[in-house]
Design a protein around this motif. Structure first.
Motif, mmCIF file in Angstrom:
data_model
loop_
_atom_site.group_PDB
_atom_site.id
_atom_site.type_symbol
_atom_site.label_atom_id
_atom_site.label_comp_id
_atom_site.label_asym_id
_atom_site.label_seq_id
_atom_site.Cartn_x
_atom_site.Cartn_y
_atom_site.Cartn_z
ATOM 1 N N GLN A 150 1.161 -1.108 -0.337
ATOM 2 C CA GLN A 150 0.137 0.008 0.340
ATOM 3 C C GLN A 150 0.616 1.118 -0.314
ATOM 4 O OE1 GLN A 150 -3.399 0.626 0.240
ATOM 5 N NE2 GLN A 150 -3.588 -1.482 -0.481
ATOM 6 N N LEU A 151 1.746 1.463 0.613
ATOM 7 C CA LEU A 151 2.801 2.412 0.938
ATOM 8 C C LEU A 151 3.273 2.428 -0.502
ATOM 9 C CD1 LEU A 151 4.869 1.446 4.164
ATOM 10 C CD2 LEU A 151 3.058 3.977 3.692
ATOM 11 N N THR A 152 3.623 1.756 -1.206
ATOM 12 C CA THR A 152 4.294 1.137 -2.581
ATOM 13 C C THR A 152 3.751 2.260 -3.235
ATOM 14 O OG1 THR A 152 6.081 -0.441 -2.272
ATOM 15 C CG2 THR A 152 5.175 0.521 -4.532
ATOM 16 N N GLN A 153 1.939 1.950 -3.492
ATOM 17 C CA GLN A 153 1.459 2.149 -4.228
ATOM 18 C C GLN A 153 1.023 3.798 -4.201
ATOM 19 O OE1 GLN A 153 -1.734 -0.103 -5.020
ATOM 20 N NE2 GLN A 153 -3.520 1.634 -4.751
ATOM 21 N N GLN B 243 -4.252 2.100 -8.190
ATOM 22 C CA GLN B 243 -3.636 1.027 -8.856
ATOM 23 C C GLN B 243 -2.835 1.187 -9.703
ATOM 24 O OE1 GLN B 243 -4.983 -2.702 -8.865
ATOM 25 N NE2 GLN B 243 -3.655 -3.106 -7.592
ATOM 26 N N LEU B 244 -3.791 1.946 -11.316
ATOM 27 C CA LEU B 244 -3.720 2.092 -12.429
ATOM 28 C C LEU B 244 -2.889 3.030 -12.192
ATOM 29 C CD1 LEU B 244 -7.309 1.025 -14.606
ATOM 30 C CD2 LEU B 244 -4.497 -0.433 -14.143
ATOM 31 N N PHE C 103 12.743 4.919 -5.982
ATOM 32 C CA PHE C 103 12.078 4.677 -3.754
ATOM 33 C C PHE C 103 12.700 4.867 -2.853
ATOM 34 C CE2 PHE C 103 8.943 1.043 -6.020
ATOM 35 C CZ PHE C 103 7.928 1.924 -5.873
ATOM 36 N N GLU C 104 13.919 4.994 -2.919
ATOM 37 C CA GLU C 104 14.876 5.318 -1.976
ATOM 38 C C GLU C 104 14.798 7.018 -2.055
ATOM 39 O OE1 GLU C 104 17.501 6.063 1.573
ATOM 40 O OE2 GLU C 104 16.338 4.369 0.577
ATOM 41 N N GLY C 105 15.116 7.080 -3.497
ATOM 42 C CA GLY C 105 15.254 8.720 -3.619
ATOM 43 C C GLY C 105 13.850 9.872 -3.118
ATOM 44 N N ARG C 106 12.473 9.031 -3.370
ATOM 45 C CA ARG C 106 11.268 9.883 -3.393
ATOM 46 C C ARG C 106 10.809 9.475 -1.513
ATOM 47 N NH1 ARG C 106 10.560 13.428 -5.521
ATOM 48 N NH2 ARG C 106 8.134 13.144 -4.849
ATOM 49 N N ARG C 107 11.450 7.978 -1.261
ATOM 50 C CA ARG C 107 11.348 8.560 0.574
ATOM 51 C C ARG C 107 11.741 9.497 1.043
ATOM 52 N NH1 ARG C 107 14.045 6.710 4.312
ATOM 53 N NH2 ARG C 107 15.108 6.547 3.293
ATOM 54 N N LYS C 108 13.054 9.734 0.866
ATOM 55 C CA LYS C 108 13.492 10.469 1.518
ATOM 56 C C LYS C 108 13.125 12.413 1.686
ATOM 57 C CE LYS C 108 18.381 8.652 1.076
ATOM 58 N NZ LYS C 108 19.918 8.492 0.776
#
Length: 461
Positions: A71-74, A136-137, A425-430
């Motif tokens: 869910q976090l990823t989506q 989701q899409l 993902f690492e870049g966006r998470r930060k």
């Protein structure tokens, strides 16, 4: 899976979901996590977990960690999609939802049964699904954009292979490349007439006032729809063979068609409702059974093809393209595809994944040889004749570049894509505010999300 077991599965899922919703009354407003301005409710986690259990999986509280991680990823992908103006059209959402509902309806035994299982109309359920499917899409499109254009060169494949631990290289069992040429018996018009007459007789009874559903239950030879009065539920035209679609989408609701023929036999149908690009129809099918004369003609025909191929007067690929009645393989030169690896469309198939009858046919063959034509019955109980071609057989071996370049290339490409996604993902998470409820603080799947970020990805008390 039998119809009864499919119905049981849907009942179990719906029952578990309803139970889960009742249990969620006390936690319905609890926030499991936040990603930017988007929230993930504990109720969403519990609902997906209930469905996981309903599908026969063992209870595992750690699976909730995996659900939240997905869910976090989506959410993160969908949020970036909005920033990048990546959108999903209403028609895409509708097509995706309709596809899901068609599958669910087919498993349940029709639209009405599914609506009873869901305890709501499909229209209502469709609207409830829409926000989740839309997100989701969008997330899927964003992920595709991130990795679009990624490929690997032969040098990259070689470097990837050399980076693998030699002791951990995969071991491949025997693989084969197999082709088949299939001939089904073709009946003459005169031989088919008795089946057309039977369909015409049943149609006349209905036209004269007999109940369509009753006649379908008693006499239709479509085992999937006959128990439900011939009702096929709502579907788009692409679900049916072209002859059926041509009739079903030409008639108005309430109209009874004439008898027509398709590859399945003789049908007639009635349109019950129209809804946009979908039609709800019911039909009656009379299947065509091969006569002994038609079987004899088919055997003579395939024997002639076999003799020409075996004598090298005609190569197998050309023969299959010209004469095979197997629509799934004829335009691939008769070669079977590894259906577990549809992306690469490889013809290499693990021997233990072959249909038992195909394995038996090639078991004693050497590469380049053909089995003699023999009768067989396919998955739809259709009888015909076929002969099989063994193109190659690879002995069991540990992965190497010479024999397994295509597989290693696929693994190298997956690795490159995964590394690209991980970096993104690492870049966006930060730089994204991420707040996770302390109930998930010990989840291994979520450790990376709990590191300091632009929004202090801390536990929520």
């Amino acid at each position: 899976m039998s119809r009864h077991s499919c119905i049981f599965l849907i009942l179990a899922i719906v029952g578990a979901s309803n139970l889960s919703m009742a249990q969620q009354a006390q936690v319905i407003d609890k926030v499991a996590a936040m990603v930017g301005s988007n929230i993930i409710l504990q109720s969403e986690i519990e609902m997906q977990y209930a469905q996981y259990l309903a599908q026969g999986n063992k209870a595992d509280e750690d699976f909730k960690c995996y659900i939240l991680q997905q869910q976090l990823t989506q959410k993160l992908l969908a949020q970036q999609a909005a920033i990048d103006s990546i959108d999903v059209g209403e028609s895409e959402v509708d097509d995706n939802i309709n596809s899901r509902l068609r599958y669910m309806s087919s498993q349940a035994g029709g639209q009405e049964r599914l609506e009873r299982f869901l305890n709501r109309s499909l229209l209502q359920y469709k609207e409830e699904m829409r926000p989740s499917v839309y997100e989701q899409l969008k997330a899927n499109k964003m992920q595709q954009n991130i990795v679009s254009g990624i490929d690997v060169t032969p040098l990259e494949v070689k470097r990837y292979f050399e980076s693998l631990e030699k002791d951990s290289l995969p071991y491949f069992n025997t693989e084969v490349e197999v082709g088949e040429l299939v001939v089904y018996p073709q009946l003459t018009r005169e031989e088919k007439q008795q089946y057309r007459d039977r369909a015409e007789e049943l149609r006349k009874q209905i036209a004269d006032g007999a109940d369509f559903a009753t006649i379908a239950r008693l006499y239709s030879q479509d085992g999937g729809s006959a128990p439900y009065g011939g009702d096929l539920g709502f579907s788009t035209r692409d679900r049916y063979v072209k002859e059926f679609s041509a009739v079903a989408f030409r008639l108005k609701p309430g109209e009874l068609s004439q008898v027509f023929e398709s590859e399945h036999g003789f049908h007639f149908l009635e349109v019950l409702e129209r809804r946009g690009e979908e039609a709800r129809v019911r039909h009656i099918l009379i299947q065509i059974k091969p006569t002994q004369a038609s079987l004899d003609r088919a055997k003579k025909h395939i024997d002639s093809i076999y003799e020409n191929v075996a004598a090298k007067k005609l190569d197998f690929y050309t023969a299959a393209t010209l004469y095979s009645d197997n629509k799934e393989t004829k335009y691939n030169g008769g070669m079977l595809l590894n259906m577990e690896n549809q992306q690469s469309r490889t013809t290499l198939i693990p021997a233990d994944k072959l249909d038992a009858s195909v394995f038996t046919a090639i078991d004693t063959l050497q590469p380049g040889q053909y089995s003699r034509p023999a009768s067989f019955t396919d998955q739809t109980n259709k009888t015909g004749y076929r002969f099989t071609y063994l193109k190659s057989r690879t002995a069991p071996h540990q992965a190497n570049l010479e024999q397994d370049f295509a597989k290693i290339k696929e693994a190298a490409l997956d690795d490159k894509i995964n590394r690209k996604l991980s970096e993104w993902f690492e870049g966006r998470r930060k730089v994204t505010f991420i707040n996770i409820n302390d109930a998930y603080y010990d989840c291994d799947d979520l450790k990376i999300w709990l590191k300091d970020s632009g929004g202090e990805a801390v536990a929520q008390q």
